[in-house]
Design a protein around this motif. Structure first.
Motif, PDB file in Angstrom:
ATOM      1  N   THR A   1      58.715   6.279  68.776  1.00  0.00           N
ATOM      2  CA  THR A   1      59.142   6.245  67.386  1.00  0.00           C
ATOM      3  C   THR A   1      60.514   6.898  67.276  1.00  0.00           C
ATOM      4  OG1 THR A   1      58.003   8.328  66.967  1.00  0.00           O
ATOM      5  CG2 THR A   1      56.781   6.326  66.492  1.00  0.00           C
ATOM      6  N   ALA A   2      61.277   6.407  66.336  1.00  0.00           N
ATOM      7  CA  ALA A   2      62.605   6.967  66.111  1.00  0.00           C
ATOM      8  C   ALA A   2      62.460   8.364  65.507  1.00  0.00           C
ATOM      9  CB  ALA A   2      63.399   6.070  65.170  1.00  0.00           C
ATOM     10  N   PRO A   3      63.401   9.242  65.808  1.00  0.00           N
ATOM     11  CA  PRO A   3      63.358  10.578  65.196  1.00  0.00           C
ATOM     12  C   PRO A   3      63.466  10.471  63.673  1.00  0.00           C
ATOM     13  CG  PRO A   3      64.983  10.483  66.974  1.00  0.00           C
ATOM     14  CD  PRO A   3      64.500   9.082  66.731  1.00  0.00           C
ATOM     15  N   GLU A   4      62.815  11.361  62.981  1.00  0.00           N
ATOM     16  CA  GLU A   4      62.795  11.343  61.514  1.00  0.00           C
ATOM     17  C   GLU A   4      64.219  11.402  60.947  1.00  0.00           C
ATOM     18  OE1 GLU A   4      60.856  10.857  57.995  1.00  0.00           O
ATOM     19  OE2 GLU A   4      59.892  10.948  59.945  1.00  0.00           O
ATOM     20  N   GLU A   5      65.081  12.161  61.590  1.00  0.00           N
ATOM     21  CA  GLU A   5      66.469  12.284  61.130  1.00  0.00           C
ATOM     22  C   GLU A   5      67.184  10.928  61.178  1.00  0.00           C
ATOM     23  OE1 GLU A   5      70.379  14.240  62.993  1.00  0.00           O
ATOM     24  OE2 GLU A   5      68.788  15.690  62.549  1.00  0.00           O
ATOM     25  N   LEU A   6      66.968  10.170  62.233  1.00  0.00           N
ATOM     26  CA  LEU A   6      67.574   8.851  62.352  1.00  0.00           C
ATOM     27  C   LEU A   6      67.037   7.927  61.275  1.00  0.00           C
ATOM     28  CD1 LEU A   6      69.317   6.757  63.803  1.00  0.00           C
ATOM     29  CD2 LEU A   6      67.394   6.345  65.351  1.00  0.00           C
ATOM     30  N   ARG A   7      65.752   7.979  61.042  1.00  0.00           N
ATOM     31  CA  ARG A   7      65.135   7.150  60.005  1.00  0.00           C
ATOM     32  C   ARG A   7      65.766   7.454  58.647  1.00  0.00           C
ATOM     33  NH1 ARG A   7      61.229   8.001  56.306  1.00  0.00           N
ATOM     34  NH2 ARG A   7      59.949   6.243  55.679  1.00  0.00           N
TER      35      ARG A   7
ATOM     36  N   GLN B   1      68.727   8.710  58.046  1.00  0.00           N
ATOM     37  CA  GLN B   1      70.123   8.242  58.035  1.00  0.00           C
ATOM     38  C   GLN B   1      70.190   6.734  57.785  1.00  0.00           C
ATOM     39  OE1 GLN B   1      71.863   9.437  61.752  1.00  0.00           O
ATOM     40  NE2 GLN B   1      71.858  11.612  61.245  1.00  0.00           N
ATOM     41  N   VAL B   2      69.331   5.990  58.437  1.00  0.00           N
ATOM     42  CA  VAL B   2      69.322   4.537  58.273  1.00  0.00           C
ATOM     43  C   VAL B   2      68.955   4.177  56.836  1.00  0.00           C
ATOM     44  CG1 VAL B   2      68.142   2.404  58.950  1.00  0.00           C
ATOM     45  CG2 VAL B   2      68.875   4.035  60.695  1.00  0.00           C
ATOM     46  N   LEU B   3      67.927   4.814  56.304  1.00  0.00           N
ATOM     47  CA  LEU B   3      67.525   4.532  54.926  1.00  0.00           C
ATOM     48  C   LEU B   3      68.622   4.888  53.935  1.00  0.00           C
ATOM     49  CD1 LEU B   3      63.777   5.647  54.995  1.00  0.00           C
ATOM     50  CD2 LEU B   3      64.684   3.313  54.855  1.00  0.00           C
ATOM     51  N   ALA B   4      69.319   6.004  54.165  1.00  0.00           N
ATOM     52  CA  ALA B   4      70.410   6.407  53.269  1.00  0.00           C
ATOM     53  C   ALA B   4      71.535   5.378  53.312  1.00  0.00           C
ATOM     54  CB  ALA B   4      70.928   7.787  53.664  1.00  0.00           C
ATOM     55  N   ARG B   5      71.861   4.882  54.483  1.00  0.00           N
ATOM     56  CA  ARG B   5      72.927   3.871  54.593  1.00  0.00           C
ATOM     57  C   ARG B   5      72.510   2.554  53.945  1.00  0.00           C
ATOM     58  NH1 ARG B   5      75.624   4.807  60.580  1.00  0.00           N
ATOM     59  NH2 ARG B   5      76.278   6.930  60.148  1.00  0.00           N
ATOM     60  N   LEU B   6      71.241   2.199  54.094  1.00  0.00           N
ATOM     61  CA  LEU B   6      70.760   0.978  53.449  1.00  0.00           C
ATOM     62  C   LEU B   6      70.836   1.095  51.926  1.00  0.00           C
ATOM     63  CD1 LEU B   6      67.663   0.061  55.662  1.00  0.00           C
ATOM     64  CD2 LEU B   6      69.785  -1.245  55.422  1.00  0.00           C
ATOM     65  N   ARG B   7      70.436   2.245  51.417  1.00  0.00           N
ATOM     66  CA  ARG B   7      70.494   2.463  49.951  1.00  0.00           C
ATOM     67  C   ARG B   7      71.947   2.393  49.467  1.00  0.00           C
ATOM     68  NH1 ARG B   7      66.801   6.963  51.106  1.00  0.00           N
ATOM     69  NH2 ARG B   7      64.715   6.074  50.985  1.00  0.00           N
ATOM     70  N   ALA B   8      72.851   3.029  50.221  1.00  0.00           N
ATOM     71  CA  ALA B   8      74.274   3.014  49.846  1.00  0.00           C
ATOM     72  C   ALA B   8      74.823   1.590  49.878  1.00  0.00           C
ATOM     73  CB  ALA B   8      75.072   3.921  50.780  1.00  0.00           C
TER      74      ALA B   8
END
Length: 81
Positions: free
Chosen positions: A60-66, A68-75
């Protein structure tokens, strides 16, 4: 021994490694691999690659990476509106 030949062994290698060929074909490919160093090498590479990909898919991806990805998707979504 029935030698299926390099072409068939290489063409059906992935299915062979996943046990998705019939028993007769499995035996023919196995016998070919036992006697062909070139195809043995290709089978080793394919088997190793399959195992590495399988292990990677279980991690599983590290929670921090998850996050970051979600924040970029929202942006990106907000920028598109």
């Amino acid at each position: 021994m029935t030698d299926c030949g390099c072409e068939k062994a290489r063409r059906d290698l992935e299915e062979y490694l996943r046990n998705e060929v019939c028993k007769t074909e499995h035996t023919e490919i196995r016998e070919h691999l036992e006697n062909c160093a070139t195809c043995q090498g290709e089978a080793l590479v394919a088997r190793t690659l399959t195992e590495v990909v399988s292990r990677a898919c279980k991690e599983t991806a590290p929670e921090e990476l998850r996050d970051q990805v979600l924040a970029r998707l929202r942006a990106a979504q907000q920028g598109a509106h």
